[in-house]
Motif scaffolding. Structure first.
Motif, PDB file in Angstrom:
ATOM      1  N   TYR A 198      32.067  36.182  43.932  1.00  0.00           N
ATOM      2  CA  TYR A 198      33.295  35.328  44.540  1.00  0.00           C
ATOM      3  C   TYR A 198      32.823  33.793  44.688  1.00  0.00           C
ATOM      4  O   TYR A 198      33.136  32.911  44.223  1.00  0.00           O
ATOM      5  CB  TYR A 198      34.203  35.782  45.771  1.00  0.00           C
ATOM      6  CG  TYR A 198      35.344  36.901  45.875  1.00  0.00           C
ATOM      7  CD1 TYR A 198      36.563  36.239  44.437  1.00  0.00           C
ATOM      8  CD2 TYR A 198      35.267  37.876  45.842  1.00  0.00           C
ATOM      9  CE1 TYR A 198      37.809  37.345  44.571  1.00  0.00           C
ATOM     10  CE2 TYR A 198      36.587  38.700  45.606  1.00  0.00           C
ATOM     11  CZ  TYR A 198      37.213  38.612  44.920  1.00  0.00           C
ATOM     12  OH  TYR A 198      38.064  38.922  44.843  1.00  0.00           O
TER      13      TYR A 198
ATOM     14  N   ASN B  17      34.211  30.841  42.242  1.00  0.00           N
ATOM     15  CA  ASN B  17      34.220  29.528  43.133  1.00  0.00           C
ATOM     16  C   ASN B  17      33.232  28.320  42.444  1.00  0.00           C
ATOM     17  O   ASN B  17      33.936  27.010  42.358  1.00  0.00           O
ATOM     18  CB  ASN B  17      34.643  29.508  44.522  1.00  0.00           C
ATOM     19  CG  ASN B  17      35.858  30.226  44.456  1.00  0.00           C
ATOM     20  OD1 ASN B  17      36.704  30.442  43.807  1.00  0.00           O
ATOM     21  ND2 ASN B  17      35.544  31.365  45.157  1.00  0.00           N
TER      22      ASN B  17
ATOM     23  N   GLU C 199      39.833  40.981  41.279  1.00  0.00           N
ATOM     24  CA  GLU C 199      39.570  40.669  42.322  1.00  0.00           C
ATOM     25  C   GLU C 199      37.794  41.560  41.244  1.00  0.00           C
ATOM     26  O   GLU C 199      38.222  41.391  40.045  1.00  0.00           O
ATOM     27  CB  GLU C 199      39.478  42.367  43.338  1.00  0.00           C
ATOM     28  CG  GLU C 199      39.849  43.409  42.445  1.00  0.00           C
ATOM     29  CD  GLU C 199      40.569  44.530  43.647  1.00  0.00           C
ATOM     30  OE1 GLU C 199      40.663  45.350  43.280  1.00  0.00           O
ATOM     31  OE2 GLU C 199      40.916  43.689  44.625  1.00  0.00           O
TER      32      GLU C 199
END
Length: 360
Positions: A83, A87, A99
């Motif tokens: 994650y 980002n 996910e």
């Protein structure tokens, strides 16, 4: 609670537990199931608490042992790290698809547009080890919802320092992955050459250009024919601007013969940054220039050589999307096309699913 201290523990803090003794424990990683021709996906998700009825299923998946994860203060689980990487990588026009699965995240386009990859930063990112990102080629036209990149952590547990270093590289680069919007142009076309203007041969350029402009959602506001006369060509280009053209295209008159004067007409208009010649075949005698209207707005001008009539894919197809995505093309951009800029003239053209123009 069972004491697992006597079971085998790896250097990364993963403890191996016999599956029959795993009831009540929590999975620290996903477990994949593959049924050939039927299913491939996640059978057990990270965080799942093992129940008695799961044991037979796990054994069918070949799991005689499970792993209990012990994450040190200076480490991260693959999903959490993925994650952070995603980002950091994502700029405008992209988003996470779903996910993480087994530490992997896919990145998709949030709009139709031109994929831009900071290749130098991507290389630096991938040189760290334990983290990776793979993308489509820079300057690929993509559609909304299309997968453009994937990033993942390679080990199950990764040092926080590596993730932090990767994030710094991406942030310093202003993000690595973007999808820039391609504007819908209003195009003015001047087709030059005495042979066409005087009706000695039939024009083949106009339908080719119209088809390519229509494919990107643009409009052709006017098509003029002009002899090999600088003043005449210049006048027609100005008339097209007055009619609302925000992209000017000229064809023919781009070689080195004395009567090939199209590029001189463009110069006489006051165009700046005129670049004549590219490192791509077909399209070596391509021209790009900009007519600055004010400090904030310029009209691009593209000169297509004769190859644009008969070659299905040329330098024009490579540069048009970049111009419409707001990129100002100069000598460097045209020179970079040399690596990968040789069309293979395949019997059946599969562009853009081919290497043409993708080596720079």
């Amino acid at each position: 609670m069972c004491d697992y201290s006597f079971y085998e523990t790896t250097n990364s803090g993963v403890t191996k537990i016999p599956v029959q003794e795993s009831i009540g424990t929590v999975l620290a990683h996903d477990i994949t199931e593959i049924r050939p021709g039927e299913f491939k996906g996640r059978a057990f998700k990270k965080g799942h608490m093992i129940k008695e009825e799961d044991i037979c299923h796990l054994r069918r998946l070949g799991k005689d042992n499970l792993f209990v994860l012990s994450i040190a203060e200076d480490e991260m689980h693959e999903d959490d790290a993925a994650y952070e990487l995603a980002n950091a990588l994502m700029g405008d026009g992209v988003m996470i698809q779903d996910e993480p699965q087994e530490g992997k995240i896919q990145i998709i386009a949030t709009r139709d547009g031109l994929l831009k990859i900071n290749k130098d930063a991507l290389l630096e990112f991938n040189m760290l080890g334990d983290v990776m990102c793979a993308t489509l080629h820079n300057n690929t036209i993509v559609r909304k919802g299309q997968i453009v990149a994937g990033t993942r952590i390679i080990p199950l547990i990764v040092k926080k320092k590596i993730v932090q270093d990767a994030v710094v590289i991406a942030e310093k680069a202003g993000k690595i992955i973007h999808v820039n919007e391609i504007r819908k142009p209003s195009v003015g076309v001047v087709i030059t050459g005495n042979e066409v203007y005087y009706g000695r041969i039939k024009d083949a350029f106009a339908p080719v250009i119209a088809t390519k402009i229509d494919a990107i959602g643009g409009d052709v506001v006017g098509v003029y024919y002009a002899p090999d006369d600088e003043s005449f060509i210049e006048s027609r280009l100005r008339e097209l601007m007055e009619a609302g053209a925000d992209l000017l295209i000229t064809t023919g008159g781009m070689s080195v013969d004395p009567d090939d004067v199209t590029r001189f007409a463009i110069r006489n208009m006051g165009a700046k940054d005129i670049i004549y010649g590219s490192a791509a075949l077909p399209g070596a005698m391509f021209l790009v220039a900009y007519l600055d209207i004010d400090s904030q707005y310029s009209i691009p001008i593209m000169g297509i050589p004769a190859c644009g009539m008969y070659a299905r894919t040329t330098i024009f197809d490579l540069i048009l999307p970049r111009v419409l995505a707001g990129e100002r093309i100069g000598r460097k951009e045209l020179a970079e096309l040399g690596h990968g800029g040789l069309c293979m003239n395949c019997e059946v053209c599969k562009y853009p699913v081919c290497p043409f123009g993708k080596g720079e």
